[in-house]
Design a protein around this motif. Structure first.
Motif, mmCIF file in Angstrom:
data_model
loop_
_atom_site.group_PDB
_atom_site.id
_atom_site.type_symbol
_atom_site.label_atom_id
_atom_site.label_comp_id
_atom_site.label_asym_id
_atom_site.label_seq_id
_atom_site.Cartn_x
_atom_site.Cartn_y
_atom_site.Cartn_z
ATOM 1 N N ASN A 57 0.834 -1.195 0.000
ATOM 2 C CA ASN A 57 0.000 0.000 0.000
ATOM 3 C C ASN A 57 0.870 1.247 0.000
ATOM 4 O O ASN A 57 1.801 1.375 0.801
ATOM 5 N N LEU A 58 0.556 2.172 -0.900
ATOM 6 C CA LEU A 58 1.252 3.448 -0.923
ATOM 7 C C LEU A 58 0.936 4.217 0.361
ATOM 8 O O LEU A 58 -0.065 3.961 1.034
ATOM 9 N N PHE A 59 1.777 5.178 0.696
ATOM 10 C CA PHE A 59 1.485 6.027 1.839
ATOM 11 C C PHE A 59 0.135 6.725 1.640
ATOM 12 O O PHE A 59 -0.236 7.089 0.524
ATOM 13 N N PHE A 147 -4.622 24.705 -3.406
ATOM 14 C CA PHE A 147 -5.012 23.303 -3.575
ATOM 15 C C PHE A 147 -5.531 22.732 -2.258
ATOM 16 O O PHE A 147 -6.576 22.075 -2.212
ATOM 17 N N GLY A 148 -4.804 22.984 -1.160
ATOM 18 C CA GLY A 148 -5.233 22.508 0.147
ATOM 19 C C GLY A 148 -6.572 23.087 0.554
ATOM 20 O O GLY A 148 -7.427 22.391 1.108
ATOM 21 N N VAL A 191 -5.919 12.713 -1.838
ATOM 22 C CA VAL A 191 -5.330 13.392 -2.991
ATOM 23 C C VAL A 191 -4.332 14.441 -2.524
ATOM 24 O O VAL A 191 -3.188 14.506 -3.003
ATOM 25 N N TYR A 192 -4.763 15.272 -1.578
ATOM 26 C CA TYR A 192 -3.912 16.362 -1.122
ATOM 27 C C TYR A 192 -2.598 15.845 -0.535
ATOM 28 O O TYR A 192 -1.512 16.266 -0.948
ATOM 29 N N HIS A 193 -2.687 14.939 0.432
ATOM 30 C CA HIS A 193 -1.475 14.456 1.094
ATOM 31 C C HIS A 193 -0.579 13.680 0.125
ATOM 32 O O HIS A 193 0.650 13.817 0.164
ATOM 33 N N ARG A 199 5.613 15.369 -4.340
ATOM 34 C CA ARG A 199 5.970 16.409 -5.313
ATOM 35 C C ARG A 199 7.393 16.246 -5.833
ATOM 36 O O ARG A 199 7.668 16.400 -7.028
ATOM 37 N N LYS A 200 8.334 15.947 -4.964
ATOM 38 C CA LYS A 200 9.740 15.818 -5.356
ATOM 39 C C LYS A 200 10.169 14.356 -5.498
ATOM 40 O O LYS A 200 11.352 14.080 -5.710
#
Length: 271
Positions: A57-59, A147-148, A191-193, A199-200
């Motif tokens: 499972n992804l974070f 976005f947040g 989605v947000y987290h 991002r990097k």
């Protein structure tokens, strides 16, 4: 065949949820896409007699947790986490597969563990070509905060979607998909987290090309011909730079691509 999820506890603030299936001597480690979970790979091991399938499972999905620390997940942190995970399962060599958002985990894993990888499989991988919606939403100066706000306040977000629809900057399928997928608060925060944290968390395309061409592992890349999220035509330059990789384009879209790729994955790993 065992699909019962287990936990790898890396630290007090980091853990990965995973499941194992199959009894083969080789190992395939799989990363799913956004909004999915490790169960999407339940049927994969039936076609892989020589492999054990380890789905992760992804974070921010299931019980995979990353709390505290830096805002962004970086390559060195993932290297430490995944090295501990491999040691936990007593895995030396392995193949790795990533679908959609899981493609970022796959390329980062390749970056740090290329000498231990037998086969690298990308299925509509995110992060190889920059997407304008992702880059805008996660840009740290203003857009990230906007976005947040939208993810926490859905009404103005859906008004914003309508405005975007009129500009025709994004394809209609993506806007319709966003409306359908972001009605639920938990999904919006995932989605947000996920987007901000990752991002990097990507290799530069030139660096990935170099790794693939110089590596002693095999590479398979699968796209959906009608995929509107990870569009194959936007990856043609990348694909032309990795001539030794096997490239497969199936007659399907993004949503059905993973399941329809299982036969191709089995063929690639069994050959």
């Amino acid at each position: 065949m065992n699909h019962s999820p287990k936990l790898y506890i890396h630290s007090q603030s980091i853990q990965l949820e995973y499941a194992c299936s199959g009894n083969g001597e080789k190992t395939l480690i799989c990363f799913h896409g956004f909004g999915q979970n490790l169960m999407v790979f339940n049927d994969l091991s039936s076609g892989l007699v020589d492999h054990q399938v380890v789905s992760v499972n992804l974070f921010y999905h299931g019980k995979s947790v990353r709390q505290g620390g830096s805002k962004y997940l970086l390559q060195e942190e993932w290297k430490n986490i995944f090295a501990g995970f491999l040691n936990h399962l007593n895995i030396d060599r392995f193949s790795v597969l990533g679908y959609s958002l899981g493609g970022r985990y796959t390329s980062s894993t390749l970056n740090s563990f290329e000498n231990r990888i037998d086969h690298c499989l990308f299925i509509a991988p995110d992060g190889i070509v920059k997407r304008s919606s992702y880059e805008f939403a996660t840009f740290p100066l203003g857009s990230e905060q906007l976005f947040g706000f939208f993810m926490r306040n859905p009404k103005p977000f859906f008004v914003f979607l309508t405005l975007l629809e009129k500009t025709k900057l994004f394809n209609q399928w993506t806007i319709d998909f966003s409306r359908a997928q972001l009605q639920d608060k938990d999904q919006r925060m995932r989605v947000y987290h996920s987007w901000i944290t990752l991002r990097k968390f990507r290799m530069r395309q030139a660096q990935l090309i170099e790794r693939i061409n110089a590596g002693n592992f095999r590479t398979t890349v699968i796209f959906g011909k009608y995929d509107k999220i990870i569009q194959p035509e936007r990856h043609f330059y990348f694909l032309n730079q990795i001539p030794q990789a096997k490239v497969i384009i199936l007659d399907t879209g993004h949503t059905k691509l993973l399941n329809e790729s299982f036969v191709e994955v089995s063929n690639a790993l069994n050959s």
